[in-house]
Write a protein that holds these residues in place. Structure first.
Motif, mmCIF file in Angstrom:
data_model
loop_
_atom_site.group_PDB
_atom_site.id
_atom_site.type_symbol
_atom_site.label_atom_id
_atom_site.label_comp_id
_atom_site.label_asym_id
_atom_site.label_seq_id
_atom_site.Cartn_x
_atom_site.Cartn_y
_atom_site.Cartn_z
ATOM 1 N N ARG A 337 -32.329 79.288 49.620
ATOM 2 C CA ARG A 337 -31.225 79.840 50.542
ATOM 3 C C ARG A 337 -32.506 80.977 50.886
ATOM 4 N NH1 ARG A 337 -27.343 84.290 47.540
ATOM 5 N NH2 ARG A 337 -27.789 86.604 48.764
ATOM 6 N N MET A 338 -32.422 81.163 52.371
ATOM 7 C CA MET A 338 -33.290 81.869 53.280
ATOM 8 C C MET A 338 -32.728 82.716 54.254
ATOM 9 S SD MET A 338 -35.648 77.812 53.709
ATOM 10 C CE MET A 338 -36.934 79.129 54.310
ATOM 11 N N LEU A 339 -33.723 83.637 54.867
ATOM 12 C CA LEU A 339 -32.887 84.670 55.877
ATOM 13 C C LEU A 339 -33.666 83.250 57.118
ATOM 14 C CD1 LEU A 339 -34.475 88.196 55.056
ATOM 15 C CD2 LEU A 339 -31.914 86.772 54.777
ATOM 16 N N LEU A 340 -32.636 83.180 58.238
ATOM 17 C CA LEU A 340 -32.387 82.463 59.353
ATOM 18 C C LEU A 340 -31.831 83.454 60.548
ATOM 19 C CD1 LEU A 340 -32.559 78.437 58.562
ATOM 20 C CD2 LEU A 340 -34.411 80.143 58.586
ATOM 21 N N ILE A 341 -32.683 83.684 61.220
ATOM 22 C CA ILE A 341 -31.084 83.474 62.657
ATOM 23 C C ILE A 341 -30.487 82.586 63.568
ATOM 24 C CG2 ILE A 341 -31.837 84.912 64.907
ATOM 25 C CD1 ILE A 341 -35.230 84.942 63.901
ATOM 26 N N VAL A 342 -29.540 83.410 63.488
ATOM 27 C CA VAL A 342 -27.658 81.446 63.259
ATOM 28 C C VAL A 342 -26.990 82.727 64.045
ATOM 29 C CG1 VAL A 342 -28.885 80.357 61.794
ATOM 30 C CG2 VAL A 342 -27.085 82.638 61.518
ATOM 31 N N PRO A 343 -26.709 81.483 65.031
ATOM 32 C CA PRO A 343 -25.221 81.918 65.746
ATOM 33 C C PRO A 343 -23.887 82.470 64.402
ATOM 34 C CG PRO A 343 -24.927 79.945 66.106
ATOM 35 C CD PRO A 343 -26.319 80.315 64.987
ATOM 36 N N ASN A 344 -23.774 84.439 64.806
ATOM 37 C CA ASN A 344 -23.485 85.489 63.549
ATOM 38 C C ASN A 344 -21.695 84.695 63.105
ATOM 39 O OD1 ASN A 344 -22.075 87.153 61.921
ATOM 40 N ND2 ASN A 344 -21.502 88.483 64.069
ATOM 41 N N GLN A 345 -20.884 84.215 64.474
ATOM 42 C CA GLN A 345 -19.569 83.219 64.455
ATOM 43 C C GLN A 345 -18.950 83.452 62.896
ATOM 44 O OE1 GLN A 345 -21.295 79.253 63.738
ATOM 45 N NE2 GLN A 345 -21.183 78.805 65.999
ATOM 46 N N GLY A 346 -18.760 85.182 63.137
ATOM 47 C CA GLY A 346 -17.873 85.255 62.198
ATOM 48 C C GLY A 346 -18.436 85.838 60.482
ATOM 49 N N ALA A 347 -19.999 85.615 60.592
ATOM 50 C CA ALA A 347 -20.332 86.187 58.891
ATOM 51 C C ALA A 347 -21.171 87.902 58.883
ATOM 52 C CB ALA A 347 -21.950 85.317 59.130
ATOM 53 N N ILE A 348 -20.776 88.276 59.849
ATOM 54 C CA ILE A 348 -20.619 89.253 59.986
ATOM 55 C C ILE A 348 -18.944 89.690 60.205
ATOM 56 C CG2 ILE A 348 -21.142 92.111 60.557
ATOM 57 C CD1 ILE A 348 -24.116 90.767 60.987
ATOM 58 N N ASN A 349 -17.993 90.263 60.159
ATOM 59 C CA ASN A 349 -16.882 90.670 61.064
ATOM 60 C C ASN A 349 -16.623 90.953 61.588
ATOM 61 O OD1 ASN A 349 -15.619 92.225 59.264
ATOM 62 N ND2 ASN A 349 -14.888 90.967 57.757
#
Ligand code: NAD
Ligand code: G6P
Ligand code: MN
Length: 441
Positions: A337-349
């Motif tokens: 489990r790591m913090l990465l910079i990724v496309p949101n795609q609904g993760a933060i809704n």
């Protein structure tokens, strides 16, 4: 026997390269290597670092093949991982990024505000070039990118290279987590499980637990309310300017005491304080040139001259072990489990699905699987919407060569008071960046 990997460090002449090599050597058991190469477009700068690393590798791991080059084909052929940390324009341009906005009474910072925007306009082309070399010469490789400004670079790769195997990362959250671990008396941040969300250099922790699930937030809160992220026993060697940033986190935290903030939020939430405490004649770039750069390059020269590593004082970069965690997770499908910079795609809704966000992900051989964040509060949502629009406008300005969009981006930055100040800064930055930015229409 475990597979052995081939790595190219892009930005071989970086001040962080020796620390990364020492860290790779310290981690060979979990991440075995058969080859290390350096690539840089400044051969003379890279050579100083590379010759010293050659001495170190010969002492510690002569079985690892080592080479350095300015030729993309040689550098990027037969590699499994590209570890990139380039700085397009190097420190003299960072100095301008910091000093030009300050001349107009605005925050002058490497990655935040107008300086970060100027740096983004230089970095996008350089980073895309490296992605393209990787895809041409080693199409199965992964690029692990530290090159800043990571938020803008990540948005550019999302827009322009959506299928590329590039992961953008930052060491600030793990640096802060290390301090939190010290505050609660744990040996390592790896003894904590965290929830965090935001943009790069623009985020908040919402939960910190130990491995038994005990809430560590109350104890950390008690400390941060008084001392920010300055730990109980002072770490030796922390520079005064960084110490100020860690202390200022106390005021940044007060805006939402139910979370813990990334230190970089001070530039957006207390820009007047930051400007008042800046010396427009001597900024962080000057400090770095006078200290880290001088120290690394003189140590490297001494090591090469003496032919032994004990002649210099190069330090292992513990923070960079994050990049080995990431490579190992991909190489051996560890699902870390790591913090990465990724496309949101609904993760933060309740946030733009097309924004690049910094959130926890499980990482395996097929890349990151983002975890759900859910709904975020209005304060954070408002700040993030404004900032992500800035980042997107910069990338659009670069793609369309648009002066207007860059002016809009600088105007929209929370660090800038008005469109007229934004225009004045932009015109100065434009002049300073003639050799690096696309020609704007
Ligand atoms: P540095 O100037 O010492 O090194 C950068 C190197 O990149 C130089 O040797 C330069 O010649 C090379 N370079 C520039 N443009 C290039 C290009 N187009 N192709 C190949 N090489 C190129 O800088 P530094 O202070 O060591 O930092 C390196 C980078 O790492 C910066 O972008 C910095 O912001 C970033 N960084 C990021 C994080 C993070 O959290 N993401 C942490 C630390 C450093
Ligand atoms: C942290 C950030 C990086 C940034 C660096 C600047 O590590 O996460 O993104 O580049 O600080 O440090 P410096 O010592 O160069 O000012
Ligand atoms: Mn960072």
């Amino acid at each position: 026997m475990k597979k052995k990997f081939s790595v190219v460090v892009a930005g071989g002449g970086s001040t962080f390269t020796p620390g990364i090599v020492l860290m790779l050597l310290a981690n060979l058991e979990r991440f075995p290597l058969r080859s290390i190469k350096f690539y840089d477009n400044d051969g003379a700068r890279q050579e100083i670092v590379a010759e010293a690393c050659k001495v170190i590798l010969k002492e510690q791991a002569p079985e690892i093949e080592f080479g350095y080059t300015t030729d993309p084909k040689t550098a990027f052929s037969d590699v499994d991982f590209v570890m990139a940390h380039i700085r397009v324009g190097k420190y003299p341009m960072r100095e301008k990024d910091e000093k030009i906005p300050l001349r107009h009474g605005v925050v002058g910072q490497e990655t935040c505000g107008p300086g970060g925007i100027a740096y983004g306009m230089r970095s996008i082309g350089g980073v895309l070039e490296i992605v393209d070399y990787m895809e041409k010469y080693s199409p199965d490789a992964w690029m692990l990118n530290y090159s800043n400004p990571a938020a803008i670079v990540a948005e550019a790769t999302r827009r322009l290279r959506p299928r590329s195997r590039i992961l953008n990362i930052c060491d600030m959250p793990i640096g802060i987590e290390g301090r939190m671990a010290q505050i609660v008396g744990l040996k390592s941040r790896k003894e904590m499980q965290v929830r965090y969300y935001g943009l790069n250099h623009f985020g908040w922790w919402t939960s910190i637990e130990d491995m038994k699930g005990n809430d560590l937030m109350p104890k950390i809160r008690e400390h941060v309310a008084k001392h920010g992220y300055v730990p109980p026993t002072d770490e030796p060697g922390v520079e005064a300017s960084w110490n100020d940033t860690f202390a200022k986190a106390k005021d940044v935290w007060a805006l939402d005491p139910s979370t813990f903030p990334n230190t970089y939020l001070k530039y957006y939430l207390f820009p007047d304080y930051v400007v008042a405490h800046s010396n427009p004649e001597h900024t962080r770039a000057n400090e770095v040139m006078e200290h880290r750069e001088k120290h690394v390059f003189s140590s490297c020269a001494a090591i090469t001259k003496a032919g032994k590593s004990s002649a210099g004082e190069l330090e292992i970069d513990e923070h960079a072990s994050y990049i080995v965690d990431l490579a190992t997770a991909i190489a051996f499908n560890t699902q870390e489990r790591m913090l990465l910079i990724v496309p949101n795609q609904g993760a933060i809704n309740n946030f733009d699905p097309e924004a690049m966000v910094e959130i926890p992900c499980l990482v395996g051989s097929n890349g990151p699987e983002p975890l759900t964040v859910g709904k975020i509060p209005l304060f954070q949502q408002g700040l993030m919407s404004q900032q992500v629009a800035v980042e997107k406008l910069v990338v659009e300005a670069w793609i369309e060569k648009s002066y207007l969009k860059l002016w809009q981006a600088i105007t929209l930055s929370k660090t800038v008071p008005s469109a007229s100040v934004a225009k004045a800064i932009l015109d100065d930055l434009l002049e300073a960046n003639k050799d690096y930015w696309p020609e704007l229409k």
